[in-house]
Scaffold this motif. Structure first.
Motif, PDB file in Angstrom:
ATOM      1  N   LYS A 165       5.507  24.485  -4.845  1.00  0.00           N
ATOM      2  CA  LYS A 165       5.705  23.730  -3.609  1.00  0.00           C
ATOM      3  C   LYS A 165       5.383  22.261  -3.874  1.00  0.00           C
ATOM      4  O   LYS A 165       4.478  21.686  -3.297  1.00  0.00           O
ATOM      5  N   GLU A 166       6.135  21.678  -4.799  1.00  0.00           N
ATOM      6  CA  GLU A 166       5.904  20.285  -5.147  1.00  0.00           C
ATOM      7  C   GLU A 166       6.249  19.383  -3.972  1.00  0.00           C
ATOM      8  O   GLU A 166       7.109  19.693  -3.163  1.00  0.00           O
ATOM      9  N   GLU A 167       5.581  18.295  -3.916  1.00  0.00           N
ATOM     10  CA  GLU A 167       5.850  17.323  -2.865  1.00  0.00           C
ATOM     11  C   GLU A 167       6.362  16.012  -3.462  1.00  0.00           C
ATOM     12  O   GLU A 167       6.320  14.991  -2.812  1.00  0.00           O
ATOM     13  N   THR A 168       6.811  16.069  -4.719  1.00  0.00           N
ATOM     14  CA  THR A 168       7.346  14.881  -5.358  1.00  0.00           C
ATOM     15  C   THR A 168       8.665  14.514  -4.696  1.00  0.00           C
ATOM     16  O   THR A 168       9.584  15.320  -4.654  1.00  0.00           O
ATOM     17  N   LEU A 169       8.727  13.325  -4.196  1.00  0.00           N
ATOM     18  CA  LEU A 169       9.930  12.870  -3.521  1.00  0.00           C
ATOM     19  C   LEU A 169      10.987  12.476  -4.543  1.00  0.00           C
ATOM     20  O   LEU A 169      10.681  12.020  -5.642  1.00  0.00           O
ATOM     21  N   PHE A 170      12.237  12.670  -4.164  1.00  0.00           N
ATOM     22  CA  PHE A 170      13.345  12.290  -5.032  1.00  0.00           C
ATOM     23  C   PHE A 170      13.308  10.789  -5.289  1.00  0.00           C
ATOM     24  O   PHE A 170      13.482  10.320  -6.391  1.00  0.00           O
ATOM     25  N   HIS A 171      13.098  10.031  -4.269  1.00  0.00           N
ATOM     26  CA  HIS A 171      13.012   8.581  -4.364  1.00  0.00           C
ATOM     27  C   HIS A 171      12.066   8.137  -3.272  1.00  0.00           C
ATOM     28  O   HIS A 171      12.148   8.612  -2.136  1.00  0.00           O
ATOM     29  N   GLN A 172      11.184   7.224  -3.592  1.00  0.00           N
ATOM     30  CA  GLN A 172      10.182   6.805  -2.621  1.00  0.00           C
ATOM     31  C   GLN A 172      10.806   6.159  -1.381  1.00  0.00           C
ATOM     32  O   GLN A 172      10.280   6.272  -0.292  1.00  0.00           O
ATOM     33  N   GLN A 173      11.921   5.489  -1.572  1.00  0.00           N
ATOM     34  CA  GLN A 173      12.590   4.813  -0.457  1.00  0.00           C
ATOM     35  C   GLN A 173      14.010   5.338  -0.324  1.00  0.00           C
ATOM     36  O   GLN A 173      14.977   4.590  -0.330  1.00  0.00           O
ATOM     37  N   PHE A 174      14.133   6.646  -0.170  1.00  0.00           N
ATOM     38  CA  PHE A 174      15.438   7.285  -0.116  1.00  0.00           C
ATOM     39  C   PHE A 174      16.270   6.785   1.063  1.00  0.00           C
ATOM     40  O   PHE A 174      17.481   6.623   0.963  1.00  0.00           O
ATOM     41  N   GLY A 175      15.635   6.498   2.176  1.00  0.00           N
ATOM     42  CA  GLY A 175      16.351   5.968   3.330  1.00  0.00           C
ATOM     43  C   GLY A 175      16.979   4.614   3.051  1.00  0.00           C
ATOM     44  O   GLY A 175      18.114   4.333   3.463  1.00  0.00           O
ATOM     45  N   GLU A 176      16.262   3.772   2.308  1.00  0.00           N
ATOM     46  CA  GLU A 176      16.803   2.468   1.938  1.00  0.00           C
ATOM     47  C   GLU A 176      17.984   2.617   0.984  1.00  0.00           C
ATOM     48  O   GLU A 176      18.971   1.897   1.078  1.00  0.00           O
ATOM     49  N   LEU A 202      20.066   5.128   0.874  1.00  0.00           N
ATOM     50  CA  LEU A 202      21.201   5.561   1.694  1.00  0.00           C
ATOM     51  C   LEU A 202      21.772   4.408   2.514  1.00  0.00           C
ATOM     52  O   LEU A 202      22.991   4.300   2.685  1.00  0.00           O
ATOM     53  N   LYS A 203      20.907   3.535   3.003  1.00  0.00           N
ATOM     54  CA  LYS A 203      21.365   2.393   3.805  1.00  0.00           C
ATOM     55  C   LYS A 203      22.248   1.468   2.964  1.00  0.00           C
ATOM     56  O   LYS A 203      23.344   1.083   3.385  1.00  0.00           O
ATOM     57  N   TYR A 204      21.812   1.130   1.757  1.00  0.00           N
ATOM     58  CA  TYR A 204      22.597   0.230   0.915  1.00  0.00           C
ATOM     59  C   TYR A 204      23.841   0.924   0.372  1.00  0.00           C
ATOM     60  O   TYR A 204      24.875   0.278   0.184  1.00  0.00           O
ATOM     61  N   ALA A 205      23.769   2.220   0.144  1.00  0.00           N
ATOM     62  CA  ALA A 205      24.971   2.964  -0.241  1.00  0.00           C
ATOM     63  C   ALA A 205      25.984   2.916   0.901  1.00  0.00           C
ATOM     64  O   ALA A 205      27.187   2.796   0.676  1.00  0.00           O
ATOM     65  N   GLY A 206      25.497   3.009   2.132  1.00  0.00           N
ATOM     66  CA  GLY A 206      26.367   2.900   3.298  1.00  0.00           C
ATOM     67  C   GLY A 206      27.043   1.533   3.383  1.00  0.00           C
ATOM     68  O   GLY A 206      28.221   1.436   3.729  1.00  0.00           O
ATOM     69  N   TRP A 207      26.298   0.472   3.061  1.00  0.00           N
ATOM     70  CA  TRP A 207      26.883  -0.860   3.038  1.00  0.00           C
ATOM     71  C   TRP A 207      28.027  -0.926   2.026  1.00  0.00           C
ATOM     72  O   TRP A 207      29.099  -1.470   2.316  1.00  0.00           O
ATOM     73  N   LEU A 208      27.801  -0.380   0.831  1.00  0.00           N
ATOM     74  CA  LEU A 208      28.835  -0.425  -0.210  1.00  0.00           C
ATOM     75  C   LEU A 208      30.042   0.434   0.150  1.00  0.00           C
ATOM     76  O   LEU A 208      31.190   0.020  -0.055  1.00  0.00           O
ATOM     77  N   ILE A 209      29.806   1.609   0.684  1.00  0.00           N
ATOM     78  CA  ILE A 209      30.912   2.481   1.081  1.00  0.00           C
ATOM     79  C   ILE A 209      31.718   1.825   2.204  1.00  0.00           C
ATOM     80  O   ILE A 209      32.949   1.847   2.210  1.00  0.00           O
ATOM     81  N   GLY A 210      31.008   1.207   3.142  1.00  0.00           N
ATOM     82  CA  GLY A 210      31.698   0.489   4.217  1.00  0.00           C
ATOM     83  C   GLY A 210      32.544  -0.654   3.694  1.00  0.00           C
ATOM     84  O   GLY A 210      33.670  -0.878   4.152  1.00  0.00           O
ATOM     85  N   TYR A 211      32.022  -1.369   2.710  1.00  0.00           N
ATOM     86  CA  TYR A 211      32.775  -2.475   2.094  1.00  0.00           C
ATOM     87  C   TYR A 211      34.031  -1.959   1.409  1.00  0.00           C
ATOM     88  O   TYR A 211      35.116  -2.535   1.553  1.00  0.00           O
ATOM     89  N   ILE A 212      33.901  -0.881   0.674  1.00  0.00           N
ATOM     90  CA  ILE A 212      35.060  -0.302  -0.014  1.00  0.00           C
ATOM     91  C   ILE A 212      36.112   0.161   0.989  1.00  0.00           C
ATOM     92  O   ILE A 212      37.316  -0.063   0.804  1.00  0.00           O
ATOM     93  N   LEU A 213      35.681   0.813   2.061  1.00  0.00           N
ATOM     94  CA  LEU A 213      36.629   1.247   3.093  1.00  0.00           C
ATOM     95  C   LEU A 213      37.299   0.055   3.762  1.00  0.00           C
ATOM     96  O   LEU A 213      38.497   0.084   4.058  1.00  0.00           O
TER      97      LEU A 213
END
Length: 146
Positions: free
Chosen positions: A62-73, A75-86
């Motif tokens: 039952k590890e609690e190691t997070l995938f990325h400490q700022q995973f929400g951030e 996703l936010k910047y990935a959303g910016w890039l995906i929006g730009y591409i679209l």
């Protein structure tokens, strides 16, 4: 989100992709079908084995190691890039770049309007000069393609 959860999702996508390749390769000619089926089958078997091992480890620990400490951030910047591409596909490269820069610089970096205008103007000047000297035809969007 835990690292093992992300690993399970990623390995699941690899398995699904391999299965899709196997199904698609049946539409190939008999002589061209051998290699894709072999490679995709090996990939499906290996990914299934890794998925099962990862699932067992996920349940045991039952590890609690997070995938990325700022995973929400992320996703936010990935959303910016995906929006730009679209946006590029819809409006074209130049107009999308202007809209993206204005929105990104205003909302994310919180620049002042004059700084945004200078940044966008400099970028446009660079793009137009590059287009003229290198003879680049910038991508047009579906709205201006007709």
């Amino acid at each position: 989100m835990r690292k093992s959860t992300v690993s399970l999702i990623f390995i699941g996508f690899i398995f699904i992709g391999c299965m899709w390749f196997i199904i698609e390769s049946f539409s190939f000619q008999d002589t061209a079908r051998y290699f894709p089926i072999t490679v995709a089958s090996i990939g499906a078997v290996i990914s299934l084995i890794v998925f099962i091992q990862t699932l067992i480890n996920h349940v045991k620990t039952k590890e609690e190691t997070l995938f990325h400490q700022q995973f929400g951030e992320v996703l936010k910047y990935a959303g910016w890039l995906i929006g730009y591409i679209l946006l590029i596909n819809i409006l074209g490269f130049i107009s999308s770049t202007v809209i993206y820069l204005i929105a990104f610089l205003y909302f994310v970096t919180q620049m002042k309007v004059l700084q945004i205008a200078v940044s966008v103007g400099g970028t446009l000047a660079f793009l137009f000069l590059l287009g003229e000297f290198v003879e680049i035809k910038w991508p047009e969007g579906i709205l201006f393609y007709m």
